[in-house]
Scaffold this motif. Structure first.
Motif, PDB file in Angstrom:
ATOM      1  N   CYS A  39       0.862  -1.188   0.000  1.00 57.36           N
ATOM      2  CA  CYS A  39       0.000   0.000   0.000  1.00 57.36           C
ATOM      3  C   CYS A  39       0.893   1.230   0.000  1.00 57.36           C
ATOM      4  N   GLU A  43      -2.549   5.757   6.169  1.00 61.70           N
ATOM      5  CA  GLU A  43      -3.943   5.478   6.502  1.00 61.70           C
ATOM      6  C   GLU A  43      -4.348   4.091   6.018  1.00 61.70           C
ATOM      7  N   ARG A  44      -3.948   3.763   4.780  1.00 60.27           N
ATOM      8  CA  ARG A  44      -4.287   2.453   4.231  1.00 60.27           C
ATOM      9  C   ARG A  44      -3.568   1.340   4.991  1.00 60.27           C
ATOM     10  N   LYS A  47      -5.504   0.520   8.164  1.00 58.20           N
ATOM     11  CA  LYS A  47      -6.727  -0.242   7.887  1.00 58.20           C
ATOM     12  C   LYS A  47      -6.418  -1.714   7.645  1.00 58.20           C
ATOM     13  N   GLN A  50      -5.502  -3.402  10.898  1.00 59.32           N
ATOM     14  CA  GLN A  50      -6.642  -3.571  11.790  1.00 59.32           C
ATOM     15  C   GLN A  50      -7.725  -4.482  11.223  1.00 59.32           C
ATOM     16  N   SER A  51      -7.468  -5.061  10.051  1.00 58.41           N
ATOM     17  CA  SER A  51      -8.457  -5.919   9.410  1.00 58.41           C
ATOM     18  C   SER A  51      -8.502  -7.295  10.064  1.00 58.41           C
ATOM     19  N   THR A  82      -2.984  -4.302  17.248  1.00 57.54           N
ATOM     20  CA  THR A  82      -1.895  -4.261  16.260  1.00 57.54           C
ATOM     21  C   THR A  82      -0.512  -4.086  16.882  1.00 57.54           C
TER      22      THR A  82
END
Length: 389
Positions: A39, A43-44, A47, A50-51, A82
């Motif tokens: 990525c 920010e990405r 995410k 945290q998936s 995380t």
């Protein structure tokens, strides 16, 4: 997984870099050994981390627009979900202060660009291996904690069953007092919780464990009655002096029976300490006229003093082979008159404040149909509802 090193063969690496060429380079280097995600923004990256399928390790660039790698690492380490993901900074920042700052934020390593592919692969493998060990130990510790909790619950259940079995054995000798052991243990707990804020008792009753042990031990207060002959225990009238002397031995018989059980175990059991005290001393009186030792005042164990109030109240309101149960108000009056003679004065004061709760406990654990009718009247509900409580 049969081998911790197998973890590296299936690991997922997240590469975070705002430069497409760098993402292509790292993906080509890693893809034959690991599953690779890429990525181009902080920010990405957050995410993805945290998936439901987070990466096993993150290779993180520092110099990125909007959110730099330092901030990404900081947020990863602040999130309990995380914080255990290893972060390796992969950056063109070569100053010692930059590296120090990155490691202080929680990164496990710091690799400067231009990279050396063998060094990158070696360090990734090392940190994945370390994470595999940490995860294994974490899982094992979680299992051990769960196992300890399970076995502790089993031991507690065994203690409860043992106490109730022993207490019920004593109660079978006197069919008129079926729920006596349940009522008295709730009385004792109620009094103890009230008195825990009294300076005279706070050192002992502020410990929740002690109150729980008192609750568990209270049913054994009359265990010694097992050793009293039926002709005395079930006599429908007053005892002759010699009969009363025999009846009084139930305190010693009870204490000795519990002690013998403990001796056979070969270790002292905390949950039996109060049981021995209660069984042996609950007939002592504040003024020293009780038995078996004739102790007075604070020389009587707190556990036994609590039991004395609970036991006498329940004896007064309960039907026996030789008497009818008396009204609650009359029992309260008798307990009050025994202040500083039969009972610890502070315990009598607490009992008077709690008398409505005592009455409710007595109703909740009533013995007979007649008592159930009284319970229904007291609680303002139907007999059918009482039976289903």
């Amino acid at each position: 997984m049969n081998n911790l090193l197998d973890f590296t063969e299936k690991a997922t690496i997240l590469v975070v870099d705002d430069t497409p060429d760098n993402l292509t380079l790292m993906s080509g280097l890693l893809k034959d050994t690991y599953k690779v995600k890429v990525c181009h923004s902080g920010e990405r990256a957050l995410k993805i981390a945290q998936s439901e399928t987070p990466p096993d390790l993150i290779l993180l660039d520092i110099m990125m627009p909007e959110m730099d790698g330092y901030e990404v690492c900081k947020r990863l380490k602040l999130d309990p979900n995380t914080r255990d993901i290893p972060v390796i900074f992969l950056t063109a920042k070569t100053e010692i202060d930059d590296e120090t700052h990155g490691l202080e934020l929680g990164a496990v390593d710091y690799i400067t660009k231009p990279i050396s592919p063998p060094i990158v692969m070696a360090r990734v493998k090392t940190h994945l291996g370390m994470k595999g060990v940490q995860d294994f130990l974490k899982d094992k510790n979680s299992y051990l904690e769960a196992e300890v909790m399970r076995r502790t619950a089993e031991v507690t259940a065994i203690q409860d069953v043992t106490i109730h079995a022993m207490a019920s054995l004593a109660e079978t000798r006197d069919s008129d007092t079926g729920n006596h052991i349940r009522r008295t243990q709730h009385y004792v707990k109620l009094l103890a919780e009230k008195l825990r804020f009294n300076p005279r008792f706070s050192h002992f009753l502020n410990d929740d464990k002690n109150i729980e042990l008192l609750f568990k031990s209270a049913p054994l207060h009359d265990i010694g009655k097992v050793g009293i002959p039926d002709r005395i225990l079930l006599k429908p009238g007053r005892f002759e002096p010699f009969e009363f002397e025999i009846m009084k031995t139930h305190t010693t018989l009870g204490r000795d029976a519990i002690q013998q059980a403990e001796n056979e175990l070969g270790i002292e059991m905390p949950f039996l300490k109060f049981a021995k005290e209660i069984a042996y001393y609950h007939q002592e009186k504040w003024d020293g006229t009780g038995y078996p030792e004739g102790l007075s005042g604070d020389d009587i164990p707190i556990s036994a003093r609590l039991m004395a109030v609970a036991d006498v109240y329940d004896a007064l309101i309960s039907r026996r082979v030789y008497k009818a149960g008396m009204p609650h108000d009359k029992a309260v009056q008798i307990i009050s008159e025994g202040k500083a003679t039969h009972f610890d004065p502070d315990m009598v004061d607490a009992f008077i404040e709690l008398q409505d709760e005592f009455k409710l406990i007595a109703a909740t654990y009533a013995d007979s149909d007649e008592d159930i009718d009284k319970k229904a009247e007291y609680m303002n509900i139907s007999v059918a509802e009482i039976i289903n409580l």
